[in-house]
Write a protein that holds these residues in place. Structure first.
Motif, PDB file in Angstrom:
ATOM      1  N   VAL A  67      80.983  58.894 104.066  1.00 28.00           N
ATOM      2  CA  VAL A  67      82.292  58.421 103.619  1.00 28.00           C
ATOM      3  C   VAL A  67      82.572  59.031 102.258  1.00 28.00           C
ATOM      4  CG1 VAL A  67      83.645  56.402 102.949  1.00 28.00           C
ATOM      5  CG2 VAL A  67      82.062  56.244 104.860  1.00 28.00           C
ATOM      6  N   ALA A  68      83.767  59.628 102.118  1.00 29.52           N
ATOM      7  CA  ALA A  68      84.231  60.125 100.822  1.00 29.52           C
ATOM      8  C   ALA A  68      85.294  59.155 100.327  1.00 29.52           C
ATOM      9  CB  ALA A  68      84.812  61.530 100.962  1.00 29.52           C
ATOM     10  N   SER A  69      85.133  58.665  99.096  1.00 30.38           N
ATOM     11  CA  SER A  69      86.097  57.713  98.542  1.00 30.38           C
ATOM     12  C   SER A  69      86.253  57.948  97.051  1.00 30.38           C
ATOM     13  CB  SER A  69      85.655  56.276  98.808  1.00 30.38           C
ATOM     14  OG  SER A  69      84.395  56.023  98.217  1.00 30.38           O
ATOM     15  N   SER A  70      87.379  57.489  96.527  1.00 32.48           N
ATOM     16  CA  SER A  70      87.663  57.675  95.108  1.00 32.48           C
ATOM     17  C   SER A  70      87.015  56.574  94.288  1.00 32.48           C
ATOM     18  CB  SER A  70      89.176  57.671  94.885  1.00 32.48           C
ATOM     19  OG  SER A  70      89.716  56.436  95.306  1.00 32.48           O
ATOM     20  N   ARG A  71      86.627  56.922  93.071  1.00 37.30           N
ATOM     21  CA  ARG A  71      86.088  55.948  92.115  1.00 37.30           C
ATOM     22  C   ARG A  71      86.841  56.121  90.805  1.00 37.30           C
ATOM     23  NH1 ARG A  71      80.447  55.557  93.843  1.00 37.30           N
ATOM     24  NH2 ARG A  71      80.683  54.698  95.924  1.00 37.30           N
ATOM     25  N   THR A  72      87.355  55.016  90.306  1.00 32.68           N
ATOM     26  CA  THR A  72      88.101  55.016  89.058  1.00 32.68           C
ATOM     27  C   THR A  72      87.131  55.059  87.889  1.00 32.68           C
ATOM     28  OG1 THR A  72      89.839  53.735  90.104  1.00 32.68           O
ATOM     29  CG2 THR A  72      89.810  53.758  87.701  1.00 32.68           C
ATOM     30  N   SER A  89      87.794  58.863 103.544  1.00 32.22           N
ATOM     31  CA  SER A  89      87.675  59.582 104.811  1.00 32.22           C
ATOM     32  C   SER A  89      86.250  59.421 105.312  1.00 32.22           C
ATOM     33  CB  SER A  89      88.045  61.058 104.647  1.00 32.22           C
ATOM     34  OG  SER A  89      87.122  61.694 103.804  1.00 32.22           O
ATOM     35  N   ILE A  90      86.070  59.618 106.620  1.00 30.33           N
ATOM     36  CA  ILE A  90      84.765  59.380 107.226  1.00 30.33           C
ATOM     37  C   ILE A  90      84.451  60.471 108.248  1.00 30.33           C
ATOM     38  CG2 ILE A  90      85.724  57.883 109.027  1.00 30.33           C
ATOM     39  CD1 ILE A  90      83.108  56.208 108.772  1.00 30.33           C
ATOM     40  N   VAL A 138      83.367  54.914 118.048  1.00 32.22           N
ATOM     41  CA  VAL A 138      84.459  55.246 117.135  1.00 32.22           C
ATOM     42  C   VAL A 138      84.260  54.446 115.851  1.00 32.22           C
ATOM     43  CG1 VAL A 138      86.957  55.283 116.797  1.00 32.22           C
ATOM     44  CG2 VAL A 138      86.008  55.621 119.090  1.00 32.22           C
ATOM     45  N   TYR A 139      84.294  55.137 114.721  1.00 33.46           N
ATOM     46  CA  TYR A 139      84.107  54.514 113.410  1.00 33.46           C
ATOM     47  C   TYR A 139      85.409  54.607 112.632  1.00 33.46           C
ATOM     48  CZ  TYR A 139      79.172  54.543 114.509  1.00 33.46           C
ATOM     49  OH  TYR A 139      77.964  54.325 115.114  1.00 33.46           O
ATOM     50  N   LEU A 140      85.873  53.473 112.111  1.00 31.28           N
ATOM     51  CA  LEU A 140      87.116  53.373 111.350  1.00 31.28           C
ATOM     52  C   LEU A 140      86.788  52.956 109.924  1.00 31.28           C
ATOM     53  CD1 LEU A 140      90.277  52.928 111.069  1.00 31.28           C
ATOM     54  CD2 LEU A 140      89.812  50.568 111.805  1.00 31.28           C
ATOM     55  N   VAL A 141      87.317  53.693 108.933  1.00 25.34           N
ATOM     56  CA  VAL A 141      87.186  53.282 107.535  1.00 25.34           C
ATOM     57  C   VAL A 141      88.570  52.869 107.055  1.00 25.34           C
ATOM     58  CG1 VAL A 141      87.441  55.621 106.574  1.00 25.34           C
ATOM     59  CG2 VAL A 141      86.321  53.852 105.229  1.00 25.34           C
ATOM     60  N   TYR A 142      88.628  51.717 106.366  1.00 28.45           N
ATOM     61  CA  TYR A 142      89.883  51.230 105.804  1.00 28.45           C
ATOM     62  C   TYR A 142      89.571  50.323 104.621  1.00 28.45           C
ATOM     63  CZ  TYR A 142      89.096  46.679 107.986  1.00 28.45           C
ATOM     64  OH  TYR A 142      88.575  45.469 108.336  1.00 28.45           O
ATOM     65  N   PRO A 151      97.350  50.455 104.750  1.00 31.43           N
ATOM     66  CA  PRO A 151      97.391  51.156 106.036  1.00 31.43           C
ATOM     67  C   PRO A 151      96.605  52.463 106.007  1.00 31.43           C
ATOM     68  CG  PRO A 151      99.436  51.489 104.856  1.00 31.43           C
ATOM     69  CD  PRO A 151      98.615  50.531 104.038  1.00 31.43           C
ATOM     70  N   LYS A 152      96.102  52.879 104.835  1.00 29.86           N
ATOM     71  CA  LYS A 152      95.336  54.123 104.751  1.00 29.86           C
ATOM     72  C   LYS A 152      94.025  53.940 105.492  1.00 29.86           C
ATOM     73  CE  LYS A 152      97.342  55.532 100.403  1.00 29.86           C
ATOM     74  NZ  LYS A 152      97.098  55.952  99.032  1.00 29.86           N
ATOM     75  N   ASN A 153      93.723  54.897 106.388  1.00 32.65           N
ATOM     76  CA  ASN A 153      92.513  54.780 107.186  1.00 32.65           C
ATOM     77  C   ASN A 153      92.097  56.153 107.676  1.00 32.65           C
ATOM     78  OD1 ASN A 153      93.544  55.229 110.097  1.00 32.65           O
ATOM     79  ND2 ASN A 153      94.998  53.784 109.209  1.00 32.65           N
ATOM     80  N   SER A 154      90.908  56.221 108.213  1.00 36.32           N
ATOM     81  CA  SER A 154      90.390  57.452 108.797  1.00 36.32           C
ATOM     82  C   SER A 154      89.406  57.055 109.889  1.00 36.32           C
ATOM     83  CB  SER A 154      89.687  58.282 107.716  1.00 36.32           C
ATOM     84  OG  SER A 154      89.128  59.455 108.247  1.00 36.32           O
ATOM     85  N   ILE A 155      89.316  57.883 110.961  1.00 37.90           N
ATOM     86  CA  ILE A 155      88.361  57.584 112.025  1.00 37.90           C
ATOM     87  C   ILE A 155      87.483  58.800 112.311  1.00 37.90           C
ATOM     88  CG2 ILE A 155      89.846  55.874 113.135  1.00 37.90           C
ATOM     89  CD1 ILE A 155      90.294  57.943 115.381  1.00 37.90           C
ATOM     90  N   SER A 156      86.351  58.523 112.921  1.00 40.29           N
ATOM     91  CA  SER A 156      85.439  59.558 113.391  1.00 40.29           C
ATOM     92  C   SER A 156      84.852  59.078 114.710  1.00 40.29           C
ATOM     93  CB  SER A 156      84.330  59.794 112.364  1.00 40.29           C
ATOM     94  OG  SER A 156      83.490  60.847 112.769  1.00 40.29           O
TER      95      SER A 156
END
Length: 171
Positions: A67-72, A89-90, A138-142, A151-156
């Motif tokens: 999983v790629a995600s932002s960090r403040t 994203s995943i 199916v893997y969903l990241v949200y 509503p931002k999401n990504s699947i693999s």
């Protein structure tokens, strides 16, 4: 007297909320940080960045996800007070033989990874579904919030395939 009780009540509520945020189901994976890139320079505190975390599905050996995600960053990020964005994203892949357990949740999904995205009430989650018609995981990241999710999401998707031989290893 009422000020004393109000203070105790407030402390009790805060401790309860912090404990609830820290609690997670036993079947949730722990992630390893793979690496990161800086996206914004911050004079004080760490830079804003995109972080890549990797984890294995805790219920289904043979599946790994990244999983790629932002960090403040900045001072609020360093103190753990910042709210990270909902961008993520995943990518998940078969990395060994897969054996599906009986009773695998299909419709509602099952949380396999969860990470806090703010000090209270926001977290990023990875949920696994099984598409038995296509024999695919199916893997969903949200990201969700107590009041209003994103509503931002990504699947693999990971097709469940026979595994031959050993997984390649770096030398």
């Amino acid at each position: 007297m009422s000020g004393l009780f109000a203070g105790r009540r407030w402390r009790t509520l805060m401790v309860g909320a912090l404990l609830a945020v820290g609690m997670a189901p036993a079947s949730v994976a722990l992630a390893d940080e793979i690496g990161s890139v800086d996206t914004v320079f911050k004079l004080l505190g760490p830079n804003h960045k995109i972080v890549i975390d990797g984890f294995d599905d805790p219920l289904i050996p043979g599946v790994a996800c990244h999983v790629a995600s932002s960090r403040t960053g900045g001072i609020s990020g360093a103190l753990g007070l910042a709210e990270d964005t909902s961008d993520a994203s995943i990518a998940c892949r078969q990395v060994g033989p897969i054996s599906l357990p009986k009773g695998l949740k299909k419709r509602d999904g099952e949380t396999v990874f969860s990470e806090r995205r703010s000090i209270l009430f926001k977290k990023m989650q990875v949920v696994r579904f099984y598409d038995d018609k296509r024999n695919v995981l199916v893997y969903l990241v949200y990201s969700d919030k107590l009041v209003d999710g994103s509503p931002k999401n990504s699947i693999s998707s990971v097709p469940v395939m026979p595994w031959v031989g050993e997984a390649p290893r770096a030398q």
